[in-house]
Motif scaffolding. Sequence first.
Motif, short mmCIF file in Angstrom:
data_model
loop_
_atom_site.label_atom_id
_atom_site.label_comp_id
_atom_site.label_asym_id
_atom_site.label_seq_id
_atom_site.Cartn_x
_atom_site.Cartn_y
_atom_site.Cartn_z
N LEU A 129 0.82 -1.20 0.00
CA LEU A 129 0.00 0.00 0.00
C LEU A 129 0.86 1.26 0.00
O LEU A 129 0.56 2.24 -0.68
CB LEU A 129 -0.93 -0.01 1.23
CG LEU A 129 -1.99 -1.12 1.26
CD1 LEU A 129 -2.81 -1.05 2.55
CD2 LEU A 129 -2.91 -1.01 0.05
N ALA A 130 1.95 1.21 0.76
CA ALA A 130 2.85 2.37 0.80
C ALA A 130 3.59 2.52 -0.53
O ALA A 130 3.90 3.65 -0.97
CB ALA A 130 3.84 2.21 1.95
N TRP A 131 3.91 1.43 -1.19
CA TRP A 131 4.63 1.48 -2.47
C TRP A 131 3.83 2.26 -3.52
O TRP A 131 4.36 3.03 -4.30
CB TRP A 131 4.90 0.06 -2.97
CG TRP A 131 5.78 0.01 -4.20
CD1 TRP A 131 5.38 -0.02 -5.48
CD2 TRP A 131 7.20 0.02 -4.21
NE1 TRP A 131 6.47 -0.04 -6.32
CE2 TRP A 131 7.61 -0.01 -5.56
CE3 TRP A 131 8.17 0.05 -3.20
CZ2 TRP A 131 8.94 -0.02 -5.94
CZ3 TRP A 131 9.50 0.04 -3.56
CH2 TRP A 131 9.88 0.01 -4.93
N GLY A 132 2.51 2.10 -3.48
CA GLY A 132 1.68 2.79 -4.45
C GLY A 132 1.59 4.28 -4.20
O GLY A 132 1.10 5.03 -5.07
N LYS A 133 2.07 4.74 -3.05
CA LYS A 133 2.01 6.17 -2.73
C LYS A 133 3.32 6.90 -3.01
O LYS A 133 3.45 8.08 -2.71
CB LYS A 133 1.64 6.35 -1.25
CG LYS A 133 0.24 5.83 -0.91
CD LYS A 133 -0.07 6.01 0.56
CE LYS A 133 -1.45 5.46 0.89
NZ LYS A 133 -1.78 5.62 2.34
N LEU A 134 4.30 6.20 -3.56
CA LEU A 134 5.58 6.85 -3.90
C LEU A 134 5.36 7.90 -4.98
O LEU A 134 4.46 7.77 -5.82
CB LEU A 134 6.60 5.81 -4.38
CG LEU A 134 7.10 4.81 -3.32
CD1 LEU A 134 8.01 3.78 -3.98
CD2 LEU A 134 7.82 5.53 -2.19
#
Length: 612
Positions: free
Chosen positions: A520-525
């Motif tokens: 989920l955090a990866w998609g917010k980069l």
Amino acid sequence: MHSSSSTPDFPAVGLFSDLSAGERAALVSGLETRSLQRGGILVRQGDPADALYFVISGRFAVTLDGRRDPIAEIGPDQPIGEIAFLTGGTRTATVSAMRDSLVLRLDRSDFERLAGQCPSIWRTLANALSQRLAATTAPEPAAADPRPRTIAVIRAGASQIPQRFLEALAKVFATNATALVLDSSRAAQQMPSGTRLDSIEATQSLNKLESSYDYLIFLADADITDWSQKAIRHADLVLAVGVDGADTSPNPLELFAANLVSPDAQRLVLVHEHRQPITGTSRWLRKRKVAAHHHVALDDDSTTARLFRFINGTAIGFIACGGGALCAAHVGLYKALIESGFEFDALGGTSAGAAMTGAFAMGKHPDDIDRGTHDIFVTNHAMQRYTWPRYGLLDHRHYDAQLERYFAGTNIEDLWIPYFSISTNLSSYELHRHERGDLFAAIRASGSIPVLLPPVYTHDGEMLVDGCLLDNVPVRAMHALKNGPNVVVSFHIPELERFNVDYAKLPSRTEMVRAALNPLAWGKLPEAPGITTVLMRSLMANRNDFQRHLRPSDVLFVPPIPADMGILDWRRHTELVRNAYWWGLEEVERLRRARNPIIAAAEAAAAMSKVS
């Protein structure tokens, strides 16, 4: 060097075009004729400039001490040594005969006497001097006439030259030029009875014949004879003709030629009974230093026509640029060109362009190449399997395995069509031209994208990476291989002038590790170009530098590229092939309507193959 009191009539061309017949007669009457055999030194750098020379016939190389390659060539009707002679200094360069040649010698006292009788000689010398200085200081010096006027044909290896090859060679020359073929008996008939072949008279007789034909072809005897030696010494080009499967050891004729003739003026021709896959060319090349080699099939006269075009300076080349997935456009353009009647005599490229032209040189049909591109890059994901980034970002073993299925097992020198690829040598920071050896290795080195793939290392320990770093469109490499027109392909890559990226928001190492562990955090980069995009755009930064090296006979093709297509977007290869194909057909028609010379060259090459 031989001298003679007899002087030939000097033609009213070149240096003497402004002189009247009376002035030329007065000039010639004071000159001494000198004959130089191939390799003979006419003037040496540093010696006193005590005489001025005029070339009657032949060709001379101008070299400087410490430099191997000539800085200029001097041909008929031109002066030699006029700079130092007029300034009263010493010779500024060494001048040697590139073939048996004749010159007229004029010393200083005779020059002063004749200058008083013919004042216009000062004007003609000044014109010649200014033209030579202009040629020396030009950014791209004009190339000398690429055509050798005299050609010696000698046998290579242990076998005799097949009569069918000699007949095919004579036919293609007779059909496309004026040519006279001379063996020892025919040569003797052209000279006064009793003429010695090492005499000035023999050289003058051959020179007189040369003025009446485009080419003189000297067929040397099977062994070392006076005629064989004269043929080799008097030739601008030596063709050593070997037979496939014969003993490859150099014979006495070849050894004699090697001692006299620069490798630049020697070519190896290998004759095959049939046009079929070739092996073993390296055994011939290992034992010889030649400028190039050619394969001729006795059952395919178009191969003899190609040899003629190389000699005649009209061979047509195809030069493919690098550009990753965009290079699929080469396939569509090539298909359009061959369907329009083009016959290419040499192929070369950089990076993915080297892979495409390598497939062309192997004789693969463009449709098969398109299918192979899909197999390598789409079905088997050759450039999508990442690995631990110790030697490169991509799994090179997987990438290599995909290429090897199509290119392994073929040597460049065994291809019917001359081919080269370009890589960058990071050991010497120079271009590396692959024109012999394993085809797969040459293509792999040329497309060895730094950081993405490990470099290729030679047996000598040199590090080779993608050729696009130094030469993404290898025009100069093709010019070094041959004279004649070229199809040059480059891309106008869509330029993304702005990237809406907030540099301050690019994550730290700790943040990247956390993002990697949390999808989920990866998609917010932040949305920013990745390492591969930045790298590929960096490699393409100098892609337009080649244009200053284009010659008037070169034609630049720039196939259309979709504005939203990326350099690694291999899934769209068929779209690119199709677009480039239809665009190429239209471009050929546009060039035909404009009467572009390359269309005439292509039509002449096609007609030559049909006639021969």
